[in-house]
Design a protein around this motif. Sequence first.
Motif, PDB file in Angstrom:
ATOM      1  N   ASP A  65      -5.182  -0.402  -4.285  1.00 27.48           N
ATOM      2  CA  ASP A  65      -4.203   0.503  -4.903  1.00 27.48           C
ATOM      3  C   ASP A  65      -4.278   1.934  -4.378  1.00 27.48           C
ATOM      4  O   ASP A  65      -3.394   2.740  -4.656  1.00 27.48           O
ATOM      5  CB  ASP A  65      -4.422   0.574  -6.426  1.00 27.48           C
ATOM      6  N   ASP A  66      -5.346   2.257  -3.652  1.00 28.70           N
ATOM      7  CA  ASP A  66      -5.726   3.656  -3.493  1.00 28.70           C
ATOM      8  C   ASP A  66      -5.488   4.233  -2.094  1.00 28.70           C
ATOM      9  O   ASP A  66      -5.083   3.524  -1.176  1.00 28.70           O
ATOM     10  CB  ASP A  66      -7.196   3.822  -3.862  1.00 28.70           C
ATOM     11  N   ASP A  94      -6.981  11.835  -9.463  1.00 24.57           N
ATOM     12  CA  ASP A  94      -5.942  10.916  -9.912  1.00 24.57           C
ATOM     13  C   ASP A  94      -4.553  11.495  -9.635  1.00 24.57           C
ATOM     14  O   ASP A  94      -3.558  11.038 -10.187  1.00 24.57           O
ATOM     15  CB  ASP A  94      -6.102  10.581 -11.393  1.00 24.57           C
ATOM     16  N   LYS A  95      -4.515  12.504  -8.763  1.00 21.13           N
ATOM     17  CA  LYS A  95      -3.259  13.092  -8.300  1.00 21.13           C
ATOM     18  C   LYS A  95      -3.136  12.869  -6.792  1.00 21.13           C
ATOM     19  O   LYS A  95      -4.125  13.014  -6.058  1.00 21.13           O
ATOM     20  CB  LYS A  95      -3.231  14.600  -8.586  1.00 21.13           C
ATOM     21  N   ASP A  96      -1.923  12.571  -6.335  1.00 19.98           N
ATOM     22  CA  ASP A  96      -1.764  12.253  -4.916  1.00 19.98           C
ATOM     23  C   ASP A  96      -1.890  13.468  -4.007  1.00 19.98           C
ATOM     24  O   ASP A  96      -1.948  13.332  -2.784  1.00 19.98           O
ATOM     25  CB  ASP A  96      -0.451  11.523  -4.652  1.00 19.98           C
ATOM     26  N   TYR A 184      -8.063   9.210  -3.518  1.00 21.46           N
ATOM     27  CA  TYR A 184      -7.008   9.209  -4.531  1.00 21.46           C
ATOM     28  C   TYR A 184      -7.095   7.903  -5.303  1.00 21.46           C
ATOM     29  O   TYR A 184      -6.808   6.836  -4.779  1.00 21.46           O
ATOM     30  CB  TYR A 184      -5.638   9.376  -3.861  1.00 21.46           C
ATOM     31  N   ARG A 186      -5.692   5.566  -7.861  1.00 23.90           N
ATOM     32  CA  ARG A 186      -4.362   5.327  -8.439  1.00 23.90           C
ATOM     33  C   ARG A 186      -4.385   4.045  -9.263  1.00 23.90           C
ATOM     34  O   ARG A 186      -4.863   3.018  -8.812  1.00 23.90           O
ATOM     35  CB  ARG A 186      -3.336   5.215  -7.313  1.00 23.90           C
ATOM     36  N   GLN A 187      -3.849   4.124 -10.470  1.00 26.53           N
ATOM     37  CA  GLN A 187      -3.746   2.945 -11.327  1.00 26.53           C
ATOM     38  C   GLN A 187      -2.298   2.687 -11.678  1.00 26.53           C
ATOM     39  O   GLN A 187      -1.468   3.592 -11.716  1.00 26.53           O
ATOM     40  CB  GLN A 187      -4.530   3.140 -12.625  1.00 26.53           C
ATOM     41  N   HIS A 188      -2.018   1.409 -11.936  1.00 21.83           N
ATOM     42  CA  HIS A 188      -0.709   1.028 -12.469  1.00 21.83           C
ATOM     43  C   HIS A 188      -0.930  -0.099 -13.462  1.00 21.83           C
ATOM     44  O   HIS A 188      -2.010  -0.676 -13.543  1.00 21.83           O
ATOM     45  CB  HIS A 188       0.253   0.611 -11.350  1.00 21.83           C
TER      46      HIS A 188
END
Length: 315
Positions: A65-66, A94-96, A184, A186-188
């Motif tokens: 994911d990252d 956790d911000k791009d 980075y 990233r979660q969804h």
Amino acid sequence: SYQNFELILVDDGSTDHSGAVCDYIVESIPEKCVVLHTINQGPLLARQTGIRAATGDVLVFVDSDDCIREDMLKSLADSFQATDCDMILFNASDKDDYSRTFCNCPFQHFASVVDGEKKRIYYNMVYSEIPNAVCLKATKRHCFNEFPDFSGFSYVKNGEDLLMSLYMVTAAKKIVYLDENLYYYRQHEGSIVHSYNPERARSIKLVHQELERFIDLWGMPELHPAHFTREVNGWVETLLILLANKKHLDPKAFRGNLIAMAEDDYFRRAYTAMDTEKLPGTHRILAKWLYQKRFFLLRAAGLFKTIKQRTKNHQ
């Protein structure tokens, strides 16, 4: 900014077009990249497949994911050269745009921990004051020499980072912390951490049994209450995911999972030995109800949470 690398892509039995994307990348940079297509085996065994294929001196992991900051490899290479360490811990965002720090680590930039001082690291691993994510560690190859064969642990899809970190960190003689957001995270909603898996409790149990063994290996029995608190907290998190997914499960299967969790010998031992004050208030109540097998109250709590979420969604 740094070109002396090899890229190993592990296509872990993907069911979308990920495998084709991996093949395309290999065709674009064949001199630097290899793709390994495997049957689905979970993140723990996928990483072990990549480790076995790697030829470099330092291993870095990136989850599906990252993303990584463009200068991450350069920054790590420079730091290894400057410190001659075995492992570098670094931070994530956790911000791009990498602007917000994901975890507040209790170490100063370029802090160095050597041999006997590593009890500071072990303490913070157990108390979760440093991220146990494998993706936030750059590690020399020799730290993987004592890795066991994880082939029988394909079901471990929760806590695998901690499981791997126990071996990696214990093997590293010198560890340096780099206070930079190089990753980075990233979660969804479709991520593993959000999905209910009936093997989740089994995964948590295995990982914490290993953590218990390592605490004894480190000679730090005082960490056991905190370790058992983490075990119970993981159990409650699994319970919450089970309750949230109740409508998707057969009633008999739902009740069976609930009973199995409440009657598990390791959960019951951890509950009686944990540091109760370290468990968040709501989790403390749910853990108590689970230990006392008050299934009606647990189902009611799950229903209340569902109603509360639906009300929030309609506001």
